[in-house]
Scaffold this motif. Structure first.
Motif: not given
Length: 885
Positions: A116-117, A122-123, A173-174, A345-348
């Protein structure tokens, strides 16, 4: 609605309100073995800086790391290192084989996945599968060296090292709390059935900008050395990172057992038997953890490289997590809001992709598309290369007596930009034609970045003063297909549709630069001035019986693909001119120029002037290259993509647009009237087709249907998963040419290359399926449909009795390409072997790889395993499958 938090961040970045791209995944996966790090006499980059040196030797031009990040200038870097108490070295970077070790060229031998990216990073999330047994470095080298090029590659899974699930799933993860406040979560899950030890070393370091002898360099060389040191406040210890050209940052690590420090300096003693200027060198952490050498790290707790060494014994099926925070602020309680920020951030990220992804797609299709996007975004890299400085050598190094002065004609080239890489391990350098294809899926999620990438290739510090675009670092003078105009046009159109605001400034800016490049092509690659081109390499290594990167003695090849690419280039430049002329009539002259030039090239391919030679064979109904030698002309009757590329040179012009451009229309009508020979052999632009459109194409209806009869023949080009690069006809009928006392042969090889014409790389265009040209063929069929509609139908497949219009044919080809990645009825994905864990193990099943190319018969993924660049075009195909163009 484009109002998700991620969309708003993109707007903030565009307006320069916040620098959301200041930090990202800009580390390479491999900096060793690259041209930039090669200071040898013989130009053998892989030998000069091998993997064994990487842990001990400071890089000159860029850094690498495992799942790492850096700031945009790569002053400060962060990545994870691992040790399983079995390996002889820390796992600090991904391992792979060099071209001499791999039986099919360079080849990464690890399993990692970009999950994911988001465009502003942002995530971000990736996964690495780290074995619990000793990593089989030597076994992989020896077995692949033993195997011939006719045998498959020996992969890490083949060693049995993942048996009994004895490995860790390492999730990296970031999440960004702000543009430069970065939360880091590192999770290790023991997939095995017994406890296993694991050392995790989150590592922070400065790229070495101080060892090369420059006081105040033009790029990143700094007047004083940066410094990392331990701070102790509020009862916690953390790292302070001071850099003279960057802001101060702080790294907090939750429950860090201790901090260890060293210098990002070469271990001269280990590599060269020389004394070290400092006892604390780059590989100190390897010696501290693996060799238990407590004296290897700086007891005074400062340096230019630091880490927090965590140790865990992780029970079966359990997960251990550590949390860190890197920011320009110190925090008394850095982890108080950590989980909330991560969740947000995951939700966004989910909200962003809910807007981006077509709602018609099912869950598996969305998974494939999202991982394709993630791979593209993770494959950004800071690319730093000053060729004049590199050729001279650095002040603190002895002069270089190079026998091979690679890229000596490109001393103007100074690159210091974040660029989309084809692959950050196997191809950790940009290739201009690869990048053009990257931009189509990129524009769906980040239009600014896509446009910036295309403009970048045409900037004066990239493009040669003579107008040539740079190819790739091994040889910037090699010739790639001229696809930048196509990419610019498609990015412009897709962006316009998404935003409702055509970015004519972008289109006009790149058009003027492309004019220079087009002129270079005409002056340099049309040897006889006959409008027939000798493009050379054109990216299609192994498509010919000759090495097209090298000139032929007393001979030349008039290339069907080179000439088709130029007609394609003309047609796109005409299209761009027409678009610009809608608001600025002066561009009608440019449109006229490219219209006439296209007709001359197209005519030369089929009906040459007295000094030329037809590339179209009436007998076969196919285009071939022509070899000119000693006054003779030999058609190279090889059925390959070379002969299919004239399909690409097609565009339609709407009658309303034509009527709005009176100067262009008048000139067009004059040319057609006064120069009928140029149009007598091709589709007639004067006739209007479906939707009052005019057609401009090399192929008239008869030649189009003849060419498609080959394209859609399952015994020729049509495979279950796309279009092959070489006809299957040549499996039983190899093409043989006896000339100059030698015999040259080309046959159908559906998988990896059985032999190579040029050194290095996994590339093979003798049968496998390649995404970029499949994609262009699909687009061309759609354009033909826009003109012909249902008046042209062809059998799909050839001789099947199943007649389809060209839009439906394009749809069927798209489905075949997409099906490579999608779960079939039995739950397997064709890109993986049937019995692979990717198809059977729930811990592997939803992990995608975007290979360089695909087996022409089985669809199995081959070449660069993680090449998420042009193969990420599957994301665009999936978007189109839901009805979006």
């Amino acid at each position: 609605m484009l109002d998700t938090p991620e969309h708003l961040r993109l707007i903030e970045h565009h307006r320069k309100q916040a620098n959301w791209r200041q930090w990202g995944p800009y580390l390479s996966e491999r900096a060793w073995g690259t041209v930039r790090e090669d200071y040898s006499q013989d130009g053998e980059a892989w030998d000069y800086f091998p993997h064994d040196h990487a842990r001990s030797r400071a890089y000159r031009w860029n850094e690498d790391g495992l799942g790492g990040i850096s700031d945009r200038y790569q002053y400060l870097c962060f990545a994870l290192s691992l040790w399983n108490e079995k390996d002889p070295i820390l796992k600090e970077r991904f391992f792979g084989l060099n071209p001499k070790e791999g039986n099919h060229g360079e080849d990464v031998k690890e399993y990692y996945f970009y999950l994911d990216n988001t465009p502003t990073h942002s995530y971000m999330k990736m996964l690495y599968k780290y074995p619990q047994k000793a990593f089989p470095y030597l076994q992989l080298i020896q077995e692949n060296q033993r195997r011939s090029s006719k045998e498959p590659e020996y992969e890490l899974l083949d060693t049995g090292i993942f048996g009994e699930n004895l490995y860790f799933d390492i999730e990296i993860e970031y999440a960004k709390a702000s543009a430069d406040d970065i939360l880091i979560r590192l999770s290790a899950t023991n997939r095995g059935s017994r406890p296993a030890p694991l050392h995790l070393l989150p590592t922070l370091w400065f790229r070495n900008t101080w060892s090369w002898g420059y006081e105040n360099g033009p790029m990143d060389d700094v007047p004083s050395k940066p410094l990392l040191f331990e701070k102790n406040e509020w009862g916690q210890t953390f790292i302070q990172a001071d850099h003279p050209s960057n802001k101060t940052y702080y790294l907090h690590a939750e429950d860090a057992p201790q901090w260890i420090f060293t210098e990002n300096e070469t271990n001269m003693e280990r590599l060269y038997g020389l004394s070290n200027p400092t006892p604390y060198v780059k590989d100190a952490f390897n010696r501290f953890i693996v060799d238990k050498d407590a004296l290897s790290v700086n007891p005074d707790l400062y340096g230019t490289k630091a880490a927090a060494p965590y140790y865990f014994s992780i029970p079966p099926l359990q997960t251990q997590t550590i949390r860190l925070r890197l920011a320009p602020d110190k925090f008394k309680d850095p982890f108080r809001d950590f989980n909330d920020i991560f969740k947000a951030k995951q939700e966004e990220a989910n909200q962003f992709y809910e807007v981006v992804q077509n709602k018609i797609l099912d869950e598996d299709e969305k998974r494939v598309q999202r991982q394709a996007f993630a791979g593209l975004l993770w494959s950004k890299q800071l690319y730093y290369y000053d060729i004049e400085q590199w050729l001279k050598g650095d002040k603190n190094r002895p002069p270089i007596d190079r026998k091979i002065e690679r890229n000596k004609d490109w001393i103007h080239l100074v690159n210091f930009d974040v660029i989309s890489m084809p692959d950050k391990w196997e191809y950790p350098w940009y290739a201009s034609w690869d990048l053009a294809f990257h931009c189509l899926p990129l524009v769906l999620i980040d239009p600014d970045f896509a446009k910036r990438q295309l403009i970048l290739m045409t900037r004066e510090w990239y493009t040669h003063p003579n107008g040539q675009l740079p190819a790739y670092e091994w040889n910037f003078s090699d010739v790639n297909p001229p696809v930048l105009a196509w990419a610019a046009w498609r990015v412009y159109k897709i962006d316009s549709k998404k935003t409702g605001e055509p970015d004519r400034n972008f289109l006009e800016a790149i058009f003027h630069k492309l004019l220079l490049n087009f002129t270079w092509w005409v002056n340099q690659k049309d040897e006889k001035g006959n409008n027939v081109f000798q493009g050379g390499f054109l990216g299609l290594d192994n498509i010919s019986i000759f090495d097209r990167s090298l000139p032929l003695d007393n001979a030349r090849i008039d290339q069907s693909d080179g000439t088709a690419w130029m007609s394609f280039y003309c047609i796109l430049m005409m299209k761009i001119s027409i678009e610009l002329a809608r608001t600025n009539p002066v561009y009608q002259d440019c449109a006229t120029k490219f219209f006439e030039h296209f007709l001359r090239i197209a005519s030369a391919m089929i009906k040459p002037e007295r000094k030329g030679y037809s590339l179209w064979c009436d007998y076969d109904g196919f285009f071939y290259d022509a070899l000119h030698t000693n006054g003779d002309v030999i058609p190279l009757r090889i059925r390959s993509l070379v002969g299919l590329l004239p399909l690409l040179a097609v565009e339609t012009i709407d009658n309303r647009i034509l009527n709005a451009l009176p100067i262009f229309k008048q000139r067009m009508e004059w040319f057609l009237s006064e120069r009928p020979d140029y149009t007598s052999t091709m589709a007639c632009i004067e006739d209007t087709g479906k939707g009052a459109r005019h057609l401009l194409s090399i192929l008239d209806k008869e030649r189009l249907t003849q060419t498609l009869s080959y394209l859609l023949d399952e015994n020729e080009f049509l495979a279950e998963y796309g279009i092959r690069s070489l006809s299957k006809y040549h499996k039983d009928h190899p093409y043989i040419l006896k000339i100059w006392g030698e015999q040259h042969c080309i046959g159908y090889h559906p998988g990896d290359a059985e032999y190579r014409l040029i050194a290095g790389g996994n590339s093979n265009w003798r049968g496998p399926i390649w995404f970029p040209l499949n994609f262009l063929i699909i687009e061309s069929l759609q354009k033909f449909y826009h003109y012909y509609g249902d008046s042209v139908k062809v059998e799909f497949p050839t001789r099947s009795g199943n007649w389809l219009n060209l839009w439906d044919v394009s749809t069927e080809l798209s489905k075949r390409l997409m099906s490579l990645f999608l779960k079939q009825g039995d739950g397997t994905r064709p890109i993986f072997p049937k019995n692979s864990p990717f198809n059977k193990d729930p811990n592997w099943q939803n992990l995608l790889l975007f290979h360089e190319f695909f087996h022409g018969d089985t669809g199995e993924g081959l070449g660069a395993n993680h090449q998420t660049g042009w193969t990420a075009l599957v994301a665009k195909l999936l978007q189109q499958s839901g009805g979006e163009n």
